[in-house]
Scaffold this active site. Structure first.
Site, PDB file in Angstrom:
ATOM      1  N   ARG A  31       0.815  -1.214   0.000  1.00  0.00           N
ATOM      2  CA  ARG A  31       0.000   0.000   0.000  1.00  0.00           C
ATOM      3  C   ARG A  31       0.854   1.272   0.000  1.00  0.00           C
ATOM      4  O   ARG A  31       0.401   2.332  -0.436  1.00  0.00           O
ATOM      5  CB  ARG A  31      -0.881   0.063   1.260  1.00  0.00           C
ATOM      6  CG  ARG A  31      -1.949  -1.018   1.382  1.00  0.00           C
ATOM      7  CD  ARG A  31      -2.629  -0.888   2.738  1.00  0.00           C
ATOM      8  NE  ARG A  31      -3.667  -1.869   2.979  1.00  0.00           N
ATOM      9  CZ  ARG A  31      -4.952  -1.686   2.712  1.00  0.00           C
ATOM     10  NH1 ARG A  31      -5.348  -0.556   2.172  1.00  0.00           N
ATOM     11  NH2 ARG A  31      -5.838  -2.628   2.981  1.00  0.00           N
ATOM     12  N   LYS A 105      -2.534 -14.391  11.139  1.00  0.00           N
ATOM     13  CA  LYS A 105      -2.860 -15.151  12.343  1.00  0.00           C
ATOM     14  C   LYS A 105      -3.889 -14.380  13.160  1.00  0.00           C
ATOM     15  O   LYS A 105      -3.543 -13.640  14.085  1.00  0.00           O
ATOM     16  CB  LYS A 105      -1.589 -15.417  13.158  1.00  0.00           C
ATOM     17  CG  LYS A 105      -0.567 -16.279  12.420  1.00  0.00           C
ATOM     18  CD  LYS A 105       0.707 -16.463  13.214  1.00  0.00           C
ATOM     19  CE  LYS A 105       1.698 -17.342  12.477  1.00  0.00           C
ATOM     20  NZ  LYS A 105       2.972 -17.511  13.220  1.00  0.00           N
ATOM     21  N   LYS A 191      -2.455 -18.020  20.230  1.00  0.00           N
ATOM     22  CA  LYS A 191      -1.162 -17.870  20.919  1.00  0.00           C
ATOM     23  C   LYS A 191      -0.783 -16.408  21.070  1.00  0.00           C
ATOM     24  O   LYS A 191      -0.060 -16.033  21.997  1.00  0.00           O
ATOM     25  CB  LYS A 191      -0.076 -18.671  20.199  1.00  0.00           C
ATOM     26  CG  LYS A 191       0.153 -18.286  18.743  1.00  0.00           C
ATOM     27  CD  LYS A 191       1.168 -17.189  18.545  1.00  0.00           C
ATOM     28  CE  LYS A 191       1.270 -16.817  17.080  1.00  0.00           C
ATOM     29  NZ  LYS A 191       2.199 -15.701  16.835  1.00  0.00           N
ATOM     30  N   THR A 248       6.382 -16.922  20.702  1.00  0.00           N
ATOM     31  CA  THR A 248       5.720 -15.628  20.834  1.00  0.00           C
ATOM     32  C   THR A 248       5.659 -15.161  22.286  1.00  0.00           C
ATOM     33  O   THR A 248       5.641 -13.959  22.548  1.00  0.00           O
ATOM     34  CB  THR A 248       4.308 -15.691  20.233  1.00  0.00           C
ATOM     35  OG1 THR A 248       4.371 -16.317  18.954  1.00  0.00           O
ATOM     36  CG2 THR A 248       3.716 -14.312  20.052  1.00  0.00           C
TER      37      THR A 248
END
Length: 333
Positions: A31, A105, A191, A248
């Site tokens: 973009r 995700k 998660k 994570t």
């Protein structure tokens, strides 16, 4: 072979570099004109992956039709909340009979759809067999630096997952295939919420015991919900479940853990997000997790506390007290 990546953030750019190892031509849609120009002239994405060289086989473009023209594999790497909007613009240019891999995700807030379900909702039925999802422990910066990374690619049609696997295989990027599309996505999305909780514990200085407890009980929450939605519980002990969760919740590069740490230090969510270049998917997914818990009757106590902190301004220390003083129960219930 020509590949197409829709989304020029850090992960989309890193995957474009991976594709370039097996494709003569990779089109990367973005973009931001400054990002597109830098990729084409300097072979670098200074906004999201500064200092990391990008293959000369990667060409960036602001034009979706140009990005998708002649593609033999399409990677969707837009943030989950923007995927529907981008698909609405891109669907007329999507090639037929070509794998479409989503790497976002998240779970859409309004519909509670996973990303593959969202793709099926947006695209004609003829595209549905070619939809796949990639997930697993994979920080974009390490992936772009060609550090060893291993993920899962899932599709209802195993042939599609294998095609994606071959297109993305390199000396430093390895994938395993799966048909558990549901489990791979719930592991990847939820998660991020648990990582915010783990970050808050770190920000509050609660130590390694607390972090380990959050990871373990967080996995129990993810598994409960994923299995209720039809997942194989073994998937959640794999790369897209435990593997991604540990990364994570503990990695210094984790955006969601960073959000949690700042919340734990007493900062306001709006201020934290306002200083970030990229999206921490767990913030929006916390709302979806709360709504899914109410809809399914599956208890998600950690996710629920993250929702209360993020959206109802609950004190992080009080959230920990409420979690610790819940009714005692058996671990495996």
């Amino acid at each position: 072979m020509r590949g197409s990546v829709i989304g020029s953030g850090s992960f989309g750019t890193a995957l474009a570099n991976v594709l370039a190892a097996n494709c003569e031509d990779v089109r990367l849609w973005g973009r931001e004109p400054t990002v597109v120009d830098a990729i084409n002239t300097r072979h670098e994405n200074p906004t999201y992956l500064p200092g990391i060289p990008i293959s000369e086989r990667v060409r960036a473009t602001l034009d979706l039709q140009d990005a998708l023209d002649g593609a033999e594999l399409v990677v969707l790497a837009t943030p989950s909340h923007a995927t529907r909007q981008v698909l609405a613009r891109a669907k007329d240019f999507l090639p037929r009979n070509v794998p479409i891999i989503t790497v976002s995700k998240g779970i859409e807030n309004e519909t509670l759809l996973t990303m593959t379900e969202l793709l099926e909702d947006c695209l004609p039925e003829e595209f549905h067999p070619y939809i796949a999802v990639l997930s697993g422990p994979s920080f974009a910066k390490e992936l772009a630096r060609r550090m060893p990374t291993v993920v899962t690619i899932a599709s209802h049609w195993d042939k599609v997952a294998v095609r994606c696997q071959k297109a993305l295989q390199t000396e430093t990027f390895r994938s395993y295939t799966s048909t558990d599309v549901v489990g791979v996505q719930y592991g990847g999305a939820l998660k991020n919420v648990i990582a915010i909780a783990a970050g808050m514990a770190d920000g509050l200085g609660m130590g390694h015991n607390a972090r380990a407890a959050i990871i373990t009980r967080g996995l129990a929450e993810i598994t409960r919900l994923a299995v209720r939605k039809g997942a194989n519980p073994l998937t959640l002990s794999g790369l897209s479940g435990m593997g991604d969760l540990v990364l994570t919740c503990t990695g210094e590069l984790s955006r969601n853990r960073h959000v949690g740490m700042e919340l734990g230090k007493g900062k306001k969510l709006a201020d934290i997000l306002g200083q970030m270049k990229e999206v921490a998917e767990g913030v929006k997914t916390a709302r979806s997790a709360r709504d899914l818990s109410l809809k399914t009757g599956v208890e998600l106590p950690i996710c629920h506390q993250v929702y209360l902190i993020a959206y109802e301004d609950k004190n992080a220390k009080m959230a920990v007290v409420d979690l610790m003083t819940r009714q005692p129960k058996s671990e495996l219930v």
